[in-house]
Structure formats: structure tokens, C-alpha cells
Design a protein around this motif. Structure first.
Motif, short mmCIF file in Angstrom:
data_model
loop_
_atom_site.label_atom_id
_atom_site.label_comp_id
_atom_site.label_asym_id
_atom_site.label_seq_id
_atom_site.Cartn_x
_atom_site.Cartn_y
_atom_site.Cartn_z
N PHE A 20 5.15 -3.44 6.61
CA PHE A 20 6.02 -2.82 7.63
C PHE A 20 7.40 -2.51 7.04
O PHE A 20 7.93 -1.42 7.23
CB PHE A 20 6.17 -3.73 8.85
CG PHE A 20 5.07 -3.61 9.85
CD1 PHE A 20 4.95 -2.50 10.67
CD2 PHE A 20 4.13 -4.63 10.00
CE1 PHE A 20 3.93 -2.38 11.61
CE2 PHE A 20 3.10 -4.53 10.94
CZ PHE A 20 3.00 -3.41 11.74
N ALA A 21 7.97 -3.46 6.31
CA ALA A 21 9.30 -3.26 5.73
C ALA A 21 9.29 -2.11 4.73
O ALA A 21 10.22 -1.29 4.70
CB ALA A 21 9.77 -4.55 5.06
N SER A 22 8.26 -2.01 3.92
CA SER A 22 8.15 -0.95 2.94
C SER A 22 8.10 0.42 3.60
O SER A 22 8.57 1.42 3.05
CB SER A 22 6.91 -1.15 2.06
OG SER A 22 6.82 -0.16 1.07
N ARG A 23 7.57 0.46 4.82
CA ARG A 23 7.43 1.73 5.56
C ARG A 23 8.64 2.01 6.45
O ARG A 23 8.62 2.95 7.23
CB ARG A 23 6.16 1.70 6.38
CG ARG A 23 4.91 1.68 5.51
CD ARG A 23 3.67 1.35 6.30
NE ARG A 23 2.51 1.16 5.45
CZ ARG A 23 1.46 1.96 5.45
NH1 ARG A 23 1.40 3.00 6.24
NH2 ARG A 23 0.45 1.71 4.63
N MET A 77 14.38 -6.91 1.82
CA MET A 77 13.67 -6.50 3.03
C MET A 77 14.28 -7.19 4.25
O MET A 77 14.65 -8.36 4.18
CB MET A 77 12.19 -6.88 2.93
CG MET A 77 11.42 -6.09 1.92
SD MET A 77 9.68 -6.67 1.89
CE MET A 77 8.95 -5.44 0.85
N PRO A 78 14.33 -6.48 5.38
CA PRO A 78 14.93 -7.03 6.61
C PRO A 78 13.96 -7.93 7.38
O PRO A 78 13.56 -7.63 8.50
CB PRO A 78 15.27 -5.78 7.40
CG PRO A 78 14.17 -4.82 7.01
CD PRO A 78 13.90 -5.10 5.55
N ASP A 103 10.03 3.21 11.47
CA ASP A 103 11.46 2.89 11.48
C ASP A 103 12.00 2.61 12.88
O ASP A 103 13.16 2.21 13.03
CB ASP A 103 12.28 3.99 10.80
CG ASP A 103 12.15 5.35 11.47
OD1 ASP A 103 11.24 5.54 12.31
OD2 ASP A 103 12.96 6.23 11.15
N GLU A 104 11.17 2.77 13.90
CA GLU A 104 11.58 2.49 15.28
C GLU A 104 10.98 1.20 15.83
O GLU A 104 11.22 0.84 16.97
CB GLU A 104 11.17 3.66 16.19
CG GLU A 104 11.86 4.96 15.84
CD GLU A 104 11.36 6.13 16.68
OE1 GLU A 104 10.44 5.94 17.52
OE2 GLU A 104 11.88 7.24 16.48
N LEU A 105 10.19 0.51 15.02
CA LEU A 105 9.44 -0.64 15.51
C LEU A 105 10.20 -1.96 15.40
O LEU A 105 11.03 -2.15 14.51
CB LEU A 105 8.14 -0.81 14.72
CG LEU A 105 7.08 0.27 14.88
CD1 LEU A 105 5.89 -0.03 13.98
CD2 LEU A 105 6.63 0.38 16.33
N ILE A 130 0.80 -1.21 0.00
CA ILE A 130 0.00 0.00 0.00
C ILE A 130 0.84 1.27 0.00
O ILE A 130 0.54 2.22 -0.70
CB ILE A 130 -0.93 0.04 1.25
CG1 ILE A 130 -1.78 -1.22 1.36
CG2 ILE A 130 -1.79 1.28 1.28
CD1 ILE A 130 -2.80 -1.41 0.28
N SER A 131 1.92 1.30 0.80
CA SER A 131 2.67 2.55 0.97
C SER A 131 4.15 2.26 1.21
O SER A 131 4.55 1.11 1.40
CB SER A 131 2.08 3.32 2.16
OG SER A 131 2.66 4.59 2.25
N GLY A 132 4.93 3.32 1.19
CA GLY A 132 6.36 3.18 1.48
C GLY A 132 7.18 3.04 0.22
O GLY A 132 6.73 3.32 -0.89
N ILE A 133 8.42 2.57 0.38
CA ILE A 133 9.35 2.53 -0.75
C ILE A 133 8.96 1.50 -1.80
O ILE A 133 9.39 1.60 -2.95
CB ILE A 133 10.81 2.32 -0.29
CG1 ILE A 133 10.98 1.01 0.46
CG2 ILE A 133 11.29 3.48 0.54
CD1 ILE A 133 12.43 0.68 0.80
N TYR A 134 8.15 0.51 -1.43
CA TYR A 134 7.69 -0.49 -2.40
C TYR A 134 6.22 -0.29 -2.77
O TYR A 134 5.56 -1.21 -3.24
CB TYR A 134 7.90 -1.90 -1.84
CG TYR A 134 9.35 -2.19 -1.55
CD1 TYR A 134 10.26 -2.38 -2.59
CD2 TYR A 134 9.81 -2.25 -0.24
CE1 TYR A 134 11.60 -2.62 -2.33
CE2 TYR A 134 11.15 -2.50 0.02
CZ TYR A 134 12.04 -2.68 -1.02
OH TYR A 134 13.36 -2.92 -0.76
#
Length: 179
Positions: free
Chosen positions: A61-64, A91-92, A43-45, A4-8
Motif C-alpha cells: 500500500f505504501a509503495s502505491r 514509509m508512512p 493515495d486516498e486510502l 509488486i508495484s509502485g515506487i518501491y
């Protein structure tokens, strides 16, 4: 399914048809992440994804920007698919192939967000074991949330540490926190 969102953002992910999964719908996922976006910096989760299935929630979550994500699922095909997808996107995401209840009984992994998407046909007793084990083993970090996805026909409001529920179509998310 898509991110849905983020870098991907807008990337489509096509899971093999033979996986025993029911991915969270894009509408429900977008609504869930709108709630989380108002409370957390991604990025803090630290995220624990239980009954991870296709990894749909973890990819979001990774994309964000979440860097610490652990997926647990007992199906080898699901774990293999998550690993392949995470590697292809760099992705991490780490994975553990395990029965979720056995994992929760022994785990010391603490997370800000624990997301559980068990089979919708779980009994109330099976659903209740999830928050019971999470809170008994103190697996949520301070200000953390346990989120359980379930059918609109299931009511988890009587379970330990229940906070509130949000409904989206045929899906519900029940939120649990340290009270």
C-alpha cells in the motif's frame, strides 16, 4: 517477499526467520491489488492491517502511495521488523503492539481498507469475531472493505456482511462490506 508495484517496485524484503508469520504469496498479493486498483485510488486510502506479521501488505500500500497505514500485531518481533523496514524506506506506516481482538474492541480508527491475515488455524468462532467487531464498532469508512485472508479450506460466506471470495492457489480472500 517483494514489493509488486509502485515506487518501491521489485524491492526484496527479507524477514528474520524467527518471526511467527506466513507472508501472503506474491501471486496472491498481486491478484488482490489488481482487484483494489480497479476500485480505489491508493493515495486516498486509510488502511488498517491486522495480524500484520511482516508488514508485507502494508509495504505494498505504501509503495502505491497510501499515506495513512496502521499495522496491529501482538508479536514484538513483528512490530520491530515493520518499524525498521518502514523507517528504512521512509514509509508512512504506524504500528501498535496489541492483541487484534482487544484492539478492535476499543478502536475508533476508521479505514477504507481493513486487511486481516490471522493464523490459518483459527476456529470459525475466532474468524467470525473479526467482522463482528469491525462492523459493530463501525470501523469501515463509506465504501470500505474488510478483507480476510484464509486457507482454501475455510469458508467465511456465512459471516456477517460477507460479500464475495476470491481464491488464489491455497489462499482465499473473503471480502466484507457495509450492506
Amino acid at each position: 517477499m517483494r514489493i509488486i508495484s509502485g515506487i518501491y517496485k521489485s524491492r526484496k524484503i527479507v524477514a528474520p526467520k524467527n518471526l511467527p508469520v506466513r507472508p501472503t504469496t506474491d501471486m496472491a498479493k498481486e491478484s488482490l491489488f489488481n482487484i483494489l486498483n480497479n476500485t480505489y485510488y491508493f493515495d486516498e486510502l486509510v488502511v488498517l492491517d491486522l495480524f500484520a506479521g511482516t508488514g508485507n501488505i502494508s509495504y505494498e500500500f505504501a509503495s502505491r502511495g497510501t499515506e495513512d497505514i496502521l499495522c496491529v500485531d501482538q508479536d514484538f518481533g513483528c512490530i520491530k521488523f515493520i518499524n525498521e523496514t518502514a523507517n528504512s524506506f521512509k514509509m508512512p506506516i504506524q504500528t501498535i503492539k496489541s492483541d487484534v481482538f482487544k484492539y478492535l474492541e476499543k478502536s475508533t480508527f476508521k479505514a477504507n481498507i481493513i486487511f486481516a491475515d490471522p493464523p490459518y488455524n483459527f476456529t470459525e468462532e475466532a474468524f467470525s469475531k473479526i467482522p463482528e467487531l469491525v462492523f459493530q464498532n463501525n470501523l469501515l469508512l463509506e465504501d470500505g472493505l474488510l478483507i480476510i485472508e484464509h486457507s482454501k479450506h475455510t469458508d467465511l460466506s456465512n459471516l456477517q456482511n460477507f460479500s464475495y471470495t476470491k481464491s488464489y492457489g491455497g489462499n482465499k480472500f473473503s471480502f466484507f462490506e457495509n450492506l
